[in-house]
Design a protein around this motif. Structure first.
Motif, short mmCIF file in Angstrom:
data_model
loop_
_atom_site.label_atom_id
_atom_site.label_comp_id
_atom_site.label_asym_id
_atom_site.label_seq_id
_atom_site.Cartn_x
_atom_site.Cartn_y
_atom_site.Cartn_z
N THR A 338 63.14 60.84 3.11
CA THR A 338 64.58 60.57 3.05
C THR A 338 65.24 60.92 4.38
OG1 THR A 338 64.58 61.00 0.67
CG2 THR A 338 66.71 61.08 1.80
N GLY A 339 64.72 61.97 5.03
CA GLY A 339 65.25 62.33 6.35
C GLY A 339 65.09 61.19 7.35
N SER A 340 63.95 60.51 7.30
CA SER A 340 63.73 59.36 8.20
C SER A 340 64.63 58.19 7.82
CB SER A 340 62.26 58.94 8.16
OG SER A 340 61.44 59.95 8.73
N LEU A 341 64.84 57.98 6.51
CA LEU A 341 65.76 56.92 6.08
C LEU A 341 67.19 57.21 6.56
CD1 LEU A 341 64.61 56.29 2.38
CD2 LEU A 341 64.04 54.96 4.43
N LEU A 342 67.56 58.49 6.52
CA LEU A 342 68.89 58.87 6.98
C LEU A 342 69.02 58.60 8.48
CD1 LEU A 342 71.62 60.13 6.33
CD2 LEU A 342 70.58 62.39 6.60
N HIS A 343 67.94 58.87 9.22
CA HIS A 343 67.95 58.61 10.66
C HIS A 343 68.09 57.11 10.94
CE1 HIS A 343 67.10 59.14 14.89
NE2 HIS A 343 66.05 58.32 14.81
#
Length: 587
Positions: A338-343
């Motif tokens: 999810t952190g990468s999706l947020l990025h």
């Protein structure tokens, strides 16, 4: 019943070193020598590894050469090699039920590892008991039943649908039932999934399309299993459709893939109940729905704090009297991804969002390690917290504040201001008392359905013909859920495809001359394997061989001593006790 007298037997006794697991703590040569002089023992030897092909062939040759009609193997747990040695006995021309297994490893060597003299003494006595039991065995024949070439899959998540497709590809007819209106379960709701960045809804849609095309599969939604009768190979399952119409399905096996329930935080737990504190599932849906910069309550989001292990790996406390001690396995990967999706959203809309990941341990294991590595490369800041000092979420000056100590940087407490707190909630067992009453599958200490053995029989349950898979069995990520469903498919296919099954003959036998039908055995049997029949002019109990598990609850409650369990008859048990006490009686 065959009349077996102990003085007519020729028993072979083989004591295993187990490569040191036994012989390091038990003098196996002394055990073999001590029982060599017992009545009925024709040969007593040791083997380094009794289960090896070479040792098995030596035993087969000796059984034939010395005309042995009884066999005692003292080795590791029967859970591991009982069927190995039964098959070996058959290859030697011996009835496999004239073989007795003595657990010299788990029940002697490992529990008395600090006392070789005492362990050896105990080993001698339990092997003597095995010899005494073997002397009273007689040939038994398994019960053969025909199997229905149909399977019921309970639950139409990804694991259930994948199982249904594979079973149908084998040529078996499949009924798959889903309690909800739509199929797909959790995967249909989570959006994109790591590490391959695939939409869960696309996975579900692809599986559903295959199911609709398959002539061997019938899918029922808004359907629940309300009753089950029969036995392995021939179950009658009653399914209620739309809460009113009942359908009767005749199936040979059942696979349960009912999934899990996401953990619901307690009010106040990591700020749950405060505005801006959401679950990971809610946050993922926010990302999927966002067609511009990420906002919350009309304000742009600048800082997001993720808290890991919410509802997993808990410790007992006043606030949490019944903790979920298990790791939910998927949360670390899902949150880091999810952190990468947020990025990605940041780059797409030219928005700067700081993200803080507060974790206990990062468990992105195996190939999933790349998800954690990518999240760090994308700017996620990971801070490790101690379970003795978990993060605290408080309301600050118009924002939320996370107070925590990063154990990797020292004891200084950090005060992190954020617009959103995202709780990575774990898995809990799906509550369904009505289904549990029907299936009667035992549960683990964590409340999930329990397999017979985590390594040796990982998808089988104590109910013959009923398998479990996916997160109904315990926390798993999606690939693990599918792997377990395919294991259940392999087991089920092996059971049904040949058209018949041989069931254990180690079941209850009822002496109709003694029985007067008091129904105590029926009340004691957890498997419903007792029925009332008319025998001559009186009513008596009959043990249904296809349903009986031989677990013996009926034996002690019978007031007329009319029931025995084959393989564990009273005369065998008494002989074992006498043999194991021989040293004390003669001293």
């Amino acid at each position: 019943m065959t009349d077996v007298t102990a003085d007519k037997r020729r028993i072979g006794v083989y004591v295993c070193h187990c490569g040191g697991n036994i012989s390091d703590h038990v003098n196996v040569k002394e055990v073999a020598q001590s029982v060599a002089g017992e009545a009925n023992v024709a040969v007593a030897r040791t083997h380094l590894f009794a289960c090896s092909d070479a040792s098995q062939q030596e035993m087969i040759d000796e059984i034939k050469e010395k005309n042995l009609d009884g066999l005692v193997i003292a080795s590791c747990s029967p859970k591991l090699h009982m069927y190995t040695f039964r098959a070996m006995a058959e290859r030697a021309g011996m009835n496999p039920y004239e073989y007795v297994h003595v657990n010299l490893r788990e029940q002697c060597s490992w529990v008395h590892s600090g006392d070789k003299v005492g362990a050896t003494f105990k080993g001698i006595n339990i092997v003597r008991a095995g010899v005494a039991k073997a002397a009273l065995t007689h040939p038994l024949t398994p019960t053969r039943i025909e199997t229905q070439q149909r399977v019921l899959v309970v639950g139409a998540g990804v694991a259930g649908m994948r199982a249904a497709i594979s079973l149908a590809d084998m040529g078996l007819a499949v009924f798959i039932i889903e309690r909800e209106n739509e199929v797909g379960g959790w995967a249909a709701q989570v959006g994109r999934m790591g590490p391959v960045n695939q939409l869960g809804s696309e996975v579900v849609a692809n599986l559903l399309a295959q199911i609709k095309k398959h002539d061997n599969i019938i899918l029922y939604t808004n359907a629940e299993l309300t009753a089950k009768s029969g036995h392995i190979g021939d179950f009658i399952a009653t399914v209620r459709l739309r809460g009113k119409e009942d359908v009767s399905l005749n199936v040979g096996a059942i696979i349960v893939t009912t999934g899990f329930t996401p953990y619901e935080p307690r009010v106040g737990e990591y700020g749950w109940g405060m505005p801006g504190v959401v679950t990971l599932k809610d946050f993922r849906q926010m990302l999927e729905a966002s067609d511009g910069p990420l906002t919350y309550n009309g304000k742009p989001v600048r800082d997001v704090g993720f808290i890991y292990c919410v509802g997993s790996r808990q410790e007992k406390s006043e606030d949490c009297p019944h903790p979920n001690t298990h790791c939910s396995r998927f949360c670390c990967t899902a949150t880091a991804f999810t952190g990468s999706l947020l990025h990605e959203l940041e780059k797409k809309h030219n928005q700067t969002i700081n993200q803080y990941h507060l974790y206990r341990d990062v468990r992105t294991y195996g190939h999933l390690e790349t998800v954690y590595t990518n999240a760090r490369a994308d700017g996620a800041l990971f801070l490790r917290w101690d379970p003795k000092m978990p993060p605290r979420v408080e309301l600050g000056d118009g924002r939320l504040s996370i107070k925590a100590k990063d154990t990797l940087l020292g004891d200084e407490e950090l005060d992190i201001g954020v617009d959103l707190v995202v709780l990575a909630t774990g898995m809990t067992p799906r509550e369904n008392d009505a289904l549990n009453d029907v299936l009667k599958i035992p549960k683990s200490k964590d409340g999930f359905y329990n397999e017979i053995h985590i390594k040796l029989r990982p998808v089988e349950t104590a109910i013959d013909g009923v398998c479990i898979a996916g997160t109904a069995q315990g926390p798993k990520n999606l690939s693990e859920s599918v792997a377990s469903s395919l294991a259940a498919v392999a087991k089920t296919g092996a059971l049904l495809k040949k058209g018949f099954l041989n069931l254990e003959p180690l079941v209850a036998k009822i002496d109709t001359a003694k029985c007067i039908w008091c129904d105590e055995c029926l009340k004691a049997c957890p498997y419903g394997a007792i029925e009332k029949i008319l025998c001559g002019d009186k009513e008596v109990a009959l043990a249904i061989e296809s349903s009986c598990k031989g677990e013996g609850a009926c034996v002690p409650v019978c007031p007329h001593d009319a029931i025995v369990i084959e393989g564990f008859r009273d005369d065998q048990i008494m002989a074992m006790i006498d043999a194991s006490l021989k040293e004390f009686v003669t001293s």
